[in-house]
Design an enzyme around this catalytic site. Structure first.
Site, PDB file in Angstrom:
ATOM      1  N   ILE A   1      -0.820  -1.835   7.533  1.00 27.73           N
ATOM      2  CA  ILE A   1      -1.849  -1.632   8.577  1.00 27.73           C
ATOM      3  C   ILE A   1      -3.148  -1.338   7.836  1.00 27.73           C
ATOM      4  O   ILE A   1      -3.302  -0.268   7.238  1.00 27.73           O
ATOM      5  CB  ILE A   1      -1.538  -0.450   9.528  1.00 27.73           C
ATOM      6  N   ASP A   2      -4.074  -2.281   7.850  1.00 26.41           N
ATOM      7  CA  ASP A   2      -5.395  -2.014   7.286  1.00 26.41           C
ATOM      8  C   ASP A   2      -6.278  -1.550   8.448  1.00 26.41           C
ATOM      9  O   ASP A   2      -6.523  -2.317   9.385  1.00 26.41           O
ATOM     10  CB  ASP A   2      -5.995  -3.254   6.626  1.00 26.41           C
TER      11      ASP A   2
ATOM     12  N   THR B   1      -5.792   2.088   9.340  1.00 35.46           N
ATOM     13  CA  THR B   1      -4.818   3.046   9.885  1.00 35.46           C
ATOM     14  C   THR B   1      -5.489   4.091  10.773  1.00 35.46           C
ATOM     15  O   THR B   1      -4.921   4.501  11.795  1.00 35.46           O
ATOM     16  CB  THR B   1      -4.044   3.721   8.730  1.00 35.46           C
TER      17      THR B   1
ATOM     18  N   GLU C   1       0.817  -1.219   0.000  1.00 35.44           N
ATOM     19  CA  GLU C   1       0.000   0.000   0.000  1.00 35.44           C
ATOM     20  C   GLU C   1       0.846   1.263   0.000  1.00 35.44           C
ATOM     21  O   GLU C   1       0.510   2.230  -0.674  1.00 35.44           O
ATOM     22  CB  GLU C   1      -0.923   0.013   1.226  1.00 35.44           C
TER      23      GLU C   1
ATOM     24  N   ASP D   1      -0.957  -5.127   2.921  1.00 34.08           N
ATOM     25  CA  ASP D   1      -1.434  -3.932   3.630  1.00 34.08           C
ATOM     26  C   ASP D   1      -0.751  -3.928   4.987  1.00 34.08           C
ATOM     27  O   ASP D   1      -1.042  -4.764   5.848  1.00 34.08           O
ATOM     28  CB  ASP D   1      -2.963  -3.950   3.780  1.00 34.08           C
TER      29      ASP D   1
ATOM     30  N   ASP E   1      -6.395  -3.959   0.390  1.00 34.93           N
ATOM     31  CA  ASP E   1      -7.502  -4.098   1.343  1.00 34.93           C
ATOM     32  C   ASP E   1      -8.174  -5.465   1.184  1.00 34.93           C
ATOM     33  O   ASP E   1      -8.731  -6.024   2.122  1.00 34.93           O
ATOM     34  CB  ASP E   1      -8.579  -3.026   1.095  1.00 34.93           C
TER      35      ASP E   1
HETATM   36  C1  IPD Z   1      -8.992   1.429   4.773  1.00 29.60           C
HETATM   37  C2  IPD Z   1      -9.818   0.528   5.647  1.00 29.60           C
HETATM   38  C3  IPD Z   1     -11.245   1.032   5.732  1.00 29.60           C
HETATM   39  C4  IPD Z   1     -11.867   1.119   4.375  1.00 29.60           C
HETATM   40  C5  IPD Z   1     -11.032   2.019   3.475  1.00 29.60           C
HETATM   41  C6  IPD Z   1      -9.600   1.502   3.413  1.00 29.60           C
HETATM   42  P1  IPD Z   1      -6.359   1.666   5.249  1.00 29.60           P
HETATM   43  O1  IPD Z   1      -7.672   0.926   4.638  1.00 29.60           O
HETATM   44  O2  IPD Z   1      -9.816  -0.769   5.155  1.00 29.60           O
HETATM   45  O3  IPD Z   1     -12.061   0.173   6.492  1.00 29.60           O
HETATM   46  O4  IPD Z   1     -13.168   1.645   4.499  1.00 29.60           O
HETATM   47  O5  IPD Z   1     -11.605   1.961   2.186  1.00 29.60           O
HETATM   48  O6  IPD Z   1      -8.837   2.393   2.630  1.00 29.60           O
HETATM   49  O7  IPD Z   1      -6.270   2.990   4.548  1.00 29.60           O
HETATM   50  O8  IPD Z   1      -6.595   1.823   6.685  1.00 29.60           O
HETATM   51  O9  IPD Z   1      -5.270   0.717   4.908  1.00 29.60           O
END
Ligand code: IPD
Length: 280
Positions: A92-93, A95, A74, A90, A228
């Protein structure tokens, strides 16, 4: 696309090992006050120093363990490989949850097929093996193509799901830019009277794995990126669920819907009627 001659069990072992190492770094090293290191698509779309550190760790370990594979992360983009396997990461999914001290975040590490030298595409890739490790929740999801999906080593088998939409606990997520959020708000307003309730947990990987484990009935989201989606999508499908887009398309950034097959069929039809794959 042809599947390279790989041992998915070996890929699974690597995915879990690396995701656990990165998860320990991220959770043990979380400072009392996390600060924003950078922003991306909008001021609300944040990156922390730990996103970068986690991705560095994953890249370093994968380079040691699988030097011929590509990596799509990412934060640092594509490092092209030659083997036909690319790791989609990812670091940290969730963040924003991590920033605020909310526990729902995860490291997602998945091995997918993809054309050598190019970024793999969720519409055409095959996910071979994956791990979604949520260190603060204390949950680790794993999956290997054709072998199954597990939460903390216990095999996951998805049920049929609720017969009626009115009994459905539905997860969703929202993009970071205001025009898309306005459109997503209209869709969620139309869905809310039709379902049991809606959850916006804040980590798509955790949401999708929750569907596989039965703690959400289904999840839909517009705007999911490859990192994601990759790891958790295999957990869903190996648990017996479906991950799809609208109008017969595969899941992609346009729309992802995950859940038991009959429920996904109903939801995709409803979301298509609502124009949920558009920002208009
Ligand atoms: C996000 C998370 C969030 C989702 C966003 C993503 P990130 O990823 O998964 O739940 O709604 O579309 O971008 O930015 O924290 O890696």
């Amino acid at each position: 696309m042809t599947t390279p001659d790989v041992d998915v069990t070996e890929l699974l072992t690597i995915a879990e090992q690396v995701a656990r190492e990165a998860g320990a770094l991220v959770s043990d090293g979380r400072p009392d006050r996390v600060t924003v290191a950078a922003t991306k698509s909008s001021p609300q779309d944040v990156v922390t120093a730990m996103d970068y550190a986690s991705e560095e760790l994953v890249r370093r370990r994968l380079a040691q363990l699988r030097p011929d594979d590509g990596v799509l992360g990412e934060e640092r983009g594509l490092l092209a490989g030659a083997s036909g396997v690319t790791w989609v990461v990812d670091p940290i999914d969730g963040t924003v949850n991590y920033l605020y001290g909310q526990p729902s975040y995860a490291v997602s590490v998945a091995a997918v097929t993809g054309p050598a030298g190019q970024a793999p595409d969720p519409r055409t890739w095959t996910v071979l093996a994956s791990c979604v490790h949520a260190p603060t929740l204390g949950l680790t999801y794993t999956a290997a193509l054709g072998r199954g999906a597990w939460r903390d080593g216990v095999r996951l088998t998805m049920g049929a799901g609720p017969g009626d939409l009115s009994d459905c606990l539905l997860g969703t997520g929202f993009g970071y830019r205001a025009p898309r959020r306005a459109a997503q708000g209209r869709v969620v307003a139309a869905l809310l009277p039709l379902v049991r309730d809606i959850r916006r947990i804040g980590s798509a990987a955790v949401d999708l794995c929750s569907v596989a484990a039965g703690s959400l009935d289904a999840h839909y989201e517009r705007g999911l990126q490859p990192w994601d989606l990759a790891g958790a999508s295999l957990v869903v499908t190996e648990a017996g669920g479906v991950v799809a887009g609208l109008r017969g398309q595969p899941a992609s950034d346009a729309m992802t819907v995950a859940g038991p097959p009959a429920l996904v069929a109903r939801l995709t039809a409803l979301l298509a009627d609502l124009g949920a794959d558009s920002d208009a």
